[in-house]
Design an enzyme around this catalytic site. Structure first.
Site, PDB file in Angstrom:
ATOM      1  N   HIS A  86     -98.414  50.696  91.546  1.00  0.00           N
ATOM      2  CA  HIS A  86     -97.611  51.522  90.640  1.00  0.00           C
ATOM      3  C   HIS A  86     -98.249  52.903  90.581  1.00  0.00           C
ATOM      4  O   HIS A  86     -97.560  53.904  90.661  1.00  0.00           O
ATOM      5  CB  HIS A  86     -97.547  50.865  89.263  1.00  0.00           C
ATOM      6  CG  HIS A  86     -96.593  51.536  88.332  1.00  0.00           C
ATOM      7  ND1 HIS A  86     -95.273  51.757  88.658  1.00  0.00           N
ATOM      8  CD2 HIS A  86     -96.763  52.054  87.090  1.00  0.00           C
ATOM      9  CE1 HIS A  86     -94.668  52.365  87.647  1.00  0.00           C
ATOM     10  NE2 HIS A  86     -95.553  52.572  86.685  1.00  0.00           N
TER      11      HIS A  86
ATOM     12  N   HIS B  67     -93.272  60.480  90.700  1.00  0.00           N
ATOM     13  CA  HIS B  67     -92.808  59.243  90.064  1.00  0.00           C
ATOM     14  C   HIS B  67     -91.300  59.294  89.886  1.00  0.00           C
ATOM     15  O   HIS B  67     -90.787  60.074  89.089  1.00  0.00           O
ATOM     16  CB  HIS B  67     -93.508  59.085  88.713  1.00  0.00           C
ATOM     17  CG  HIS B  67     -93.339  57.740  88.093  1.00  0.00           C
ATOM     18  ND1 HIS B  67     -92.466  56.792  88.582  1.00  0.00           N
ATOM     19  CD2 HIS B  67     -93.939  57.169  87.012  1.00  0.00           C
ATOM     20  CE1 HIS B  67     -92.522  55.705  87.826  1.00  0.00           C
ATOM     21  NE2 HIS B  67     -93.418  55.914  86.877  1.00  0.00           N
TER      22      HIS B  67
ATOM     23  N   CYS C  68     -89.682  52.226  84.260  1.00  0.00           N
ATOM     24  CA  CYS C  68     -90.143  52.468  85.632  1.00  0.00           C
ATOM     25  C   CYS C  68     -90.205  51.189  86.471  1.00  0.00           C
ATOM     26  O   CYS C  68     -90.551  51.253  87.652  1.00  0.00           O
ATOM     27  CB  CYS C  68     -91.492  53.168  85.602  1.00  0.00           C
ATOM     28  SG  CYS C  68     -91.429  54.705  84.665  1.00  0.00           S
TER      29      CYS C  68
ATOM     30  N   LYS D 147     -96.911  57.539  95.184  1.00  0.00           N
ATOM     31  CA  LYS D 147     -96.522  58.525  94.163  1.00  0.00           C
ATOM     32  C   LYS D 147     -97.361  59.792  94.291  1.00  0.00           C
ATOM     33  O   LYS D 147     -96.979  60.833  93.752  1.00  0.00           O
ATOM     34  CB  LYS D 147     -96.664  57.938  92.763  1.00  0.00           C
ATOM     35  CG  LYS D 147     -95.616  56.897  92.387  1.00  0.00           C
ATOM     36  CD  LYS D 147     -95.783  56.468  90.940  1.00  0.00           C
ATOM     37  CE  LYS D 147     -94.723  55.440  90.518  1.00  0.00           C
ATOM     38  NZ  LYS D 147     -94.952  54.119  91.120  1.00  0.00           N
TER      39      LYS D 147
ATOM     40  N   GLU E  84    -104.297  49.105  86.086  1.00  0.00           N
ATOM     41  CA  GLU E  84    -103.779  48.443  87.283  1.00  0.00           C
ATOM     42  C   GLU E  84    -104.929  47.989  88.181  1.00  0.00           C
ATOM     43  O   GLU E  84    -104.871  46.904  88.775  1.00  0.00           O
ATOM     44  CB  GLU E  84    -102.834  49.357  88.057  1.00  0.00           C
ATOM     45  CG  GLU E  84    -102.164  48.646  89.229  1.00  0.00           C
ATOM     46  CD  GLU E  84    -101.077  49.450  89.908  1.00  0.00           C
ATOM     47  OE1 GLU E  84    -100.349  48.869  90.748  1.00  0.00           O
ATOM     48  OE2 GLU E  84    -100.942  50.665  89.615  1.00  0.00           O
TER      49      GLU E  84
ATOM     50  N   PHE F 173     -92.592  51.634  80.727  1.00  0.00           N
ATOM     51  CA  PHE F 173     -92.705  51.772  79.278  1.00  0.00           C
ATOM     52  C   PHE F 173     -91.936  50.626  78.614  1.00  0.00           C
ATOM     53  O   PHE F 173     -90.848  50.261  79.049  1.00  0.00           O
ATOM     54  CB  PHE F 173     -92.102  53.103  78.818  1.00  0.00           C
ATOM     55  CG  PHE F 173     -92.928  54.315  79.159  1.00  0.00           C
ATOM     56  CD1 PHE F 173     -94.237  54.209  79.583  1.00  0.00           C
ATOM     57  CD2 PHE F 173     -92.373  55.585  79.046  1.00  0.00           C
ATOM     58  CE1 PHE F 173     -94.997  55.338  79.890  1.00  0.00           C
ATOM     59  CE2 PHE F 173     -93.114  56.723  79.344  1.00  0.00           C
ATOM     60  CZ  PHE F 173     -94.427  56.598  79.762  1.00  0.00           C
TER      61      PHE F 173
END
Length: 418
Positions: A308, A345, A168, A340, A319, A404
């Site tokens: 994010h 996403h 991502c 998002k 975060e 990831f």
């Protein structure tokens, strides 16, 4: 920050998203708090735990490509071509007005042509397992670098050309790489971005298997709720976004309109876990600190962060902790939002789309909201621009993208003044 280094500016942007087929449509939808989430139309979801997603609606690739070309492109590449056509047009890049050997493309995808793989696998099963029925276009449609190759061929950009893959953080890494190539003098113009089209049976099923997706099937538009105490997973989205990055003097010499300056980047690894962020967002905090240092800015110089903000319990908590670590006392003065909550996403395309959105906050002096923010989480206690956009002067905006595998990428954009 080295005062002699080549400066990089943004001269064009393009986007195809679940809330708009252009940059302007997307931006207006974000300010209006429009959710792109709805019941999946691409396939039968009766056996899937999650039955909704943020699909791109009413996309017509024939506005950008001829029918034969469309038939030989996976959907993710079609999105990439559309967003890049918008960006190239907005930047006013005309053939012959630049050195083609100093114009390049870095365009990523976290997954690549998943629909192509799915359909070719079905073809084999329906024909007794015969590999002779595989299309000769299977591999060149599926591979994740093909969008970068197709863009370079269409516009005859003969400089650096490749794809990034960092889950991502993919397209944020593409933008960072493009910046570094311009800075070191290997290119004057770079097309950078990312595309994704993984809303397919294996894509949704795979993320369901790892318990990453929201299963709020009774209320899809409420499902993506970053930083909210009742978040239960992310909502998968699709689309593409493209930035035209250009060396400052090259842009000025051709009279280009400069949208913003790409002032700094920060790239780190968690080196911790295949899917979970490092405790306290340690790697993310380092990425933000590196980006500030690269831009020559202090924490107090940042007005807005496009987080994010995936709407998963671990990401949003970590975060938030990372922002506090990187910004100290200024963290509670920042405006932080996760778009998002509306777009879902976009996986490998998320970083580029959110970079475009961050640039628009500077252009329009307005910050889009985090919608569906209803129940405060004690571990997420910053100003997330809840539910309503905020009009305020934005001189510097930060965009975070984490993936990831422990990939962290932070970009900082600032207002350009000569």
């Amino acid at each position: 920050m080295d005062p002699n280094r080549r400066r990089v500016v943004v001269t064009g942007v393009g986007a195809v998203s679940p809330v708009g087929l252009t940059v302007e449509e997307t931006w207006q939808s974000l300010l209006a708090g429009v959710s792109g989430a709805d019941t999946i139309t691409y396939f039968d979801t009766r056996k899937h735990d999650t039955k909704f997603a943020c699909e791109v609606k009413k996309f017509d690739p024939l506005k950008y490509l001829d029918r034969k070309t469309v038939q030989r492109m996976d959907l993710f590449t079609q999105f990439a071509m559309a967003a890049s056509a918008q960006a190239v047009d907005a930047a006013g890049i005309k053939g012959g007005a630049f050195d083609a050997e100093r114009a390049g493309v870095i365009y990523g995808s976290g997954i690549g042509g998943m629909w192509t793989y799915h359909r070719q696998q079905e073809t084999i099963y329906q024909n007794g397992g015969s590999p002779q029925r595989i299309s000769p276009f299977f591999v060149p449609m599926m591979i994740s670098d093909i969008a970068a190759g197709q863009i370079s061929m269409r516009y005859q950009f003969k400089g650096p050309n490749y794809a990034t893959t960092a889950a991502c953080a993919t397209s944020a890494n593409a933008i960072a790489d493009a910046m570094m190539l311009i800075e070191r003098g290997d290119a004057d113009i770079m097309v950078a971005g990312g595309a994704e089209a993984a809303i397919c049976p294996m894509g949704v099923g795979g993320f369901n298997a790892m318990k990453a997706l929201s299963t709020r099937n009774d209320a899809p538009k409420k499902a993506s709720r970053p930083f909210d105490a009742q978040r239960d997973g992310f909502v998968i989205g699709e689309g593409a976004a493209t930035l035209i990055l250009e060396e400052l003097h090259h842009a000025l010499s051709r009279g280009a309109k400069i949208l913003a300056k790409l002032a700094g980047i920060g790239l780190t690894a968690d080196a911790y876990h295949i899917t979970q962020p490092a405790p306290g967002g340690e790697g993310a905090a380092r990425a933000m600190k590196l980006a500030l240092r690269d831009a020559g800015l202090e924490p107090a110089d940042i007005d807005y962060i496009n987080a994010h903000g995936t709407s998963t319990p671990p990401n949003d908590k970590n975060e938030t902790a990372a922002i506090k670590t990187a910004f100290g006392e200024h963290a509670h003065k920042l405006h932080v939002s996760s778009t998002k909550s509306m777009t879902g996403h976009l996986l490998g395309a998320a970083g580029a789309l959110e970079a475009v959105i961050s640039i628009l906050t500077i252009v329009h002096n307005e910050m889009p909201p985090t919608i569906n923010y209803e129940f405060p989480d004690p571990e997420c206690d910053l100003n997330y621009v809840p539910n309503t956009p905020i009009k305020k002067n934005v001189e510097a905006a930060m965009s975070n993208a984490f993936g990831f595998g422990g990939h962290n990428a932070t970009l900082i954009f600032t207002r350009f003044t000569e």
